[in-house]
Design an enzyme around this catalytic site. Structure first.
Site, PDB file in Angstrom:
ATOM      1  CG  ASP A  86      -2.283   0.686   0.912  1.00 19.84           C
ATOM      2  OD1 ASP A  86      -2.256   1.765   0.291  1.00 19.84           O
ATOM      3  OD2 ASP A  86      -3.338   0.160   1.298  1.00 19.84           O
TER       4      ASP A  86
ATOM      5  CG  ASP B 283       1.775   5.689  -6.340  1.00 16.57           C
ATOM      6  OD1 ASP B 283       0.883   5.109  -6.998  1.00 16.57           O
ATOM      7  OD2 ASP B 283       1.896   6.929  -6.319  1.00 16.57           O
ATOM      8  CB  VAL B 284      -0.602   0.501  -7.980  1.00 16.85           C
ATOM      9  CG1 VAL B 284      -0.673  -0.460  -6.814  1.00 16.85           C
ATOM     10  CG2 VAL B 284      -1.779   1.476  -7.988  1.00 16.85           C
TER      11      VAL B 284
ATOM     12  CG  ASN C  86      -8.087  -4.476  -3.094  1.00 10.09           C
ATOM     13  OD1 ASN C  86      -9.309  -4.538  -3.276  1.00 10.09           O
ATOM     14  ND2 ASN C  86      -7.543  -3.849  -2.052  1.00 10.09           N
TER      15      ASN C  86
ATOM     16  CE1 TYR D 122     -13.495   2.944  -8.680  1.00 12.53           C
ATOM     17  CE2 TYR D 122     -15.687   2.385  -9.469  1.00 12.53           C
ATOM     18  CZ  TYR D 122     -14.599   2.109  -8.661  1.00 12.53           C
ATOM     19  OH  TYR D 122     -14.614   0.989  -7.853  1.00 12.53           O
TER      20      TYR D 122
ATOM     21  CE  LYS E   3     -12.109  -0.029  -9.952  1.00 10.90           C
ATOM     22  NZ  LYS E   3     -11.187  -0.957  -9.271  1.00 10.90           N
TER      23      LYS E   3
ATOM     24  CB  ILE F 135     -18.196  -3.731  -0.721  1.00  9.92           C
ATOM     25  CG1 ILE F 135     -18.279  -4.537  -2.027  1.00  9.92           C
ATOM     26  CG2 ILE F 135     -17.711  -4.593   0.436  1.00  9.92           C
ATOM     27  CD1 ILE F 135     -19.344  -5.627  -2.065  1.00  9.92           C
TER      28      ILE F 135
ATOM     29  CB  THR G 152     -15.407  -0.563   3.088  1.00 13.08           C
ATOM     30  OG1 THR G 152     -15.770   0.670   2.464  1.00 13.08           O
ATOM     31  CG2 THR G 152     -15.213  -1.634   2.037  1.00 13.08           C
TER      32      THR G 152
HETATM   33  P1  NAI Z   1     -10.504   1.718   0.119  1.00 12.72           P
HETATM   34  O1  NAI Z   1     -10.454   3.162  -0.223  1.00 12.72           O
HETATM   35  O2  NAI Z   1     -10.964   1.315   1.475  1.00 12.72           O
HETATM   36  O3  NAI Z   1      -9.083   1.036  -0.147  1.00 12.72           O
HETATM   37  C1  NAI Z   1      -8.314   1.323  -1.266  1.00 12.72           C
HETATM   38  C2  NAI Z   1      -6.869   1.073  -0.914  1.00 12.72           C
HETATM   39  O4  NAI Z   1      -6.050   1.392  -2.045  1.00 12.72           O
HETATM   40  C3  NAI Z   1      -6.375   1.965   0.248  1.00 12.72           C
HETATM   41  O5  NAI Z   1      -5.706   1.171   1.189  1.00 12.72           O
HETATM   42  C4  NAI Z   1      -5.462   2.966  -0.428  1.00 12.72           C
HETATM   43  O6  NAI Z   1      -4.396   3.398   0.396  1.00 12.72           O
HETATM   44  C5  NAI Z   1      -4.951   2.142  -1.603  1.00 12.72           C
HETATM   45  N1  NAI Z   1      -4.447   2.989  -2.669  1.00 12.72           N
HETATM   46  C6  NAI Z   1      -4.990   4.125  -3.182  1.00 12.72           C
HETATM   47  N2  NAI Z   1      -4.198   4.643  -4.124  1.00 12.72           N
HETATM   48  C7  NAI Z   1      -3.116   3.825  -4.210  1.00 12.72           C
HETATM   49  C8  NAI Z   1      -1.949   3.833  -4.982  1.00 12.72           C
HETATM   50  N3  NAI Z   1      -1.705   4.807  -5.885  1.00 12.72           N
HETATM   51  N4  NAI Z   1      -1.049   2.831  -4.807  1.00 12.72           N
HETATM   52  C9  NAI Z   1      -1.279   1.864  -3.916  1.00 12.72           C
HETATM   53  N5  NAI Z   1      -2.369   1.790  -3.140  1.00 12.72           N
HETATM   54  C10 NAI Z   1      -3.270   2.776  -3.284  1.00 12.72           C
HETATM   55  O7  NAI Z   1     -11.407   1.039  -1.000  1.00 12.72           O
HETATM   56  P2  NAI Z   1     -12.094  -0.412  -1.036  1.00 12.72           P
HETATM   57  O8  NAI Z   1     -13.545  -0.195  -0.936  1.00 12.72           O
HETATM   58  O9  NAI Z   1     -11.427  -1.320  -0.090  1.00 12.72           O
HETATM   59  O10 NAI Z   1     -11.784  -0.817  -2.548  1.00 12.72           O
HETATM   60  C11 NAI Z   1     -10.860  -1.815  -2.935  1.00 12.72           C
HETATM   61  C12 NAI Z   1     -11.066  -2.101  -4.403  1.00 12.72           C
HETATM   62  O11 NAI Z   1     -12.405  -2.559  -4.617  1.00 12.72           O
HETATM   63  C13 NAI Z   1     -10.889  -0.879  -5.300  1.00 12.72           C
HETATM   64  O12 NAI Z   1     -10.243  -1.259  -6.494  1.00 12.72           O
HETATM   65  C14 NAI Z   1     -12.315  -0.438  -5.569  1.00 12.72           C
HETATM   66  O13 NAI Z   1     -12.428   0.277  -6.773  1.00 12.72           O
HETATM   67  C15 NAI Z   1     -13.005  -1.773  -5.619  1.00 12.72           C
HETATM   68  N6  NAI Z   1     -14.434  -1.721  -5.392  1.00 12.72           N
HETATM   69  C16 NAI Z   1     -14.938  -1.281  -4.195  1.00 12.72           C
HETATM   70  C17 NAI Z   1     -16.306  -1.235  -4.002  1.00 12.72           C
HETATM   71  C18 NAI Z   1     -16.929  -0.783  -2.722  1.00 12.72           C
HETATM   72  O14 NAI Z   1     -18.155  -0.640  -2.687  1.00 12.72           O
HETATM   73  N7  NAI Z   1     -16.179  -0.561  -1.650  1.00 12.72           N
HETATM   74  C19 NAI Z   1     -17.231  -1.645  -5.071  1.00 12.72           C
HETATM   75  C20 NAI Z   1     -16.582  -2.133  -6.265  1.00 12.72           C
HETATM   76  C21 NAI Z   1     -15.244  -2.152  -6.406  1.00 12.72           C
END
Ligand code: NAI
Length: 269
Positions: free
Chosen positions: A37, A81-82, A108, A174, A178, A207, A209
């Site tokens: 991360d 940083d991805v 992810n 987004y 995606k 989801i 969260t």
């Molecule tokens: P979140 O915001 O809780 O977690 C995202 C994570 O990615 C964080 O830990 C953040 O620090 C990290 N991140 C952000 N930019 C980054 C970068 N440049 N390099 C490395 N890490 C980075 O989001 P969540 O909900 O856990 O989402 C995870 C995945 O699931 C994402 O790809 C999101 O698009 C996808 N998703 C989430 C949904 C939801 O309802 N929560 C629905 C559909 C897809």
């Protein structure tokens, strides 16, 4: 079940709402987890909460006539940083130095965007594309290649229902990113089809969260998410982690280029 015994799995965005749960689930099934991360995120906290005792076979340390010794292989944290190719290169190098192998990648990490096609700015658009689309490409390019060298494995690209349908008519960048992840996954699946690297996209619906609740609970958007989901509720991070574990495991051995929807029926309407 120990579907990931002796396997090293890299999870990006590991400290987020869904990422944390993915790490826990994979570790519970025997994986050595590499949690990646951004700098400043609670990586150590996530890794120290994972189940102990993954043991990794290190055949290169054993003479051919000896049983391979087992050594404790702790989970690993990697700041990444991805969107940075340089950081991907050094992350994968560190993983191979530490474990000698990489068996699976879970792309992810992601960032959101609520802007419409009219109010999106080029700068913000670019950042969303850099993280959500380019980040997935770079992950497949560097970690996928390491998986191939290991002898095969799996890539799970965490996409979204918003990579396939129009959603609420906003979150334009987004959707663009995606949507690209969905077809990039299929192209990568063709590239590696005979080389043992399976690539699938996972499409969560909304989801619940902690971050999503913090941002949207009680809002019209939150009500729209629940109302639009035929099951009448949001999903849980654990339900997404279960799908990731399935796609990354040998149980999905004949799946590549596929799309798995975990959306409470959203896209079935
Ligand atoms: P979140 O915001 O809780 O977690 C995202 C994570 O990615 C964080 O830990 C953040 O620090 C990290 N991140 C952000 N930019 C980054 C970068 N440049 N390099 C490395 N890490 C980075 O989001 P969540 O909900 O856990 O989402 C995870 C995945 O699931 C994402 O790809 C999101 O698009 C996808 N998703 C989430 C949904 C939801 O309802 N929560 C629905 C559909 C897809």
């Amino acid at each position: 079940m120990e579907r990931f015994q002796d396997r090293v799995v890299l999870v990006t965005g590991a400290t987020g709402g869904i990422g944390t749960e993915i790490c826990s689930r994979l570790a519970a099934e025997g994986a050595v987890v590499v949690a990646a991360d951004l700098p400043g995120t609670p990586l150590e906290e996530v890794v120290s909460s994972l189940p102990d005792g993954p043991r990794l076979t290190t055949p290169h340390q054993a003479a051919p006539h000896q049983a391979a010794p087992h050594q404790a292989a702790p989970h690993q944290t990697v700041e990444l940083d991805v969107a940075s190719e340089e950081q991907w290169t050094s992350a994968v190098t560190r993983i191979i130095e530490a474990h000698g192998r990489l068996d699976a990648l879970v792309n992810n990490a992601g960032i959101g965007s609520l802007k419409t096609l009219e109010d999106e700015s080029p700068e913000h658009w670019q950042r969303v594309i850099d993280v959500d689309q380019t980040g997935v490409w770079l992950g497949m390019k560097h970690a996928g290649t390491a998986i191939e060298r290991t002898g095969g494995g799996a890539i799970v690209n965490v996409c979204s229902i918003l990579g396939s349908v129009g959603g609420f008519g906003n979150s334009f960048a987004y959707h663009a990113a995606k949507g690209a992840v969905r077809t990039m996954s299929k192209n990568a699946a063709m590239h590696w089809a005979t080389k043992g690297v399976r690539v699938n996209s996972l499409h969560p619906g909304f989801i619940e969260t902690p971050q999503l609740l913090e941002r949207y609970e009680g809002s019209d958007r939150h009500r729209g998410m629940v109302a639009g989901t035929p099951m009448g509720r949001l999903g849980t991070p654990a339900e997404i982690a279960g799908c990731v574990a399935f796609l990354a495991s040998d149980d999905a051995g004949f799946m590549t280029g596929g799309e798995l929807y975990a959306d409470g029926g959203w896209t079935a309407r």
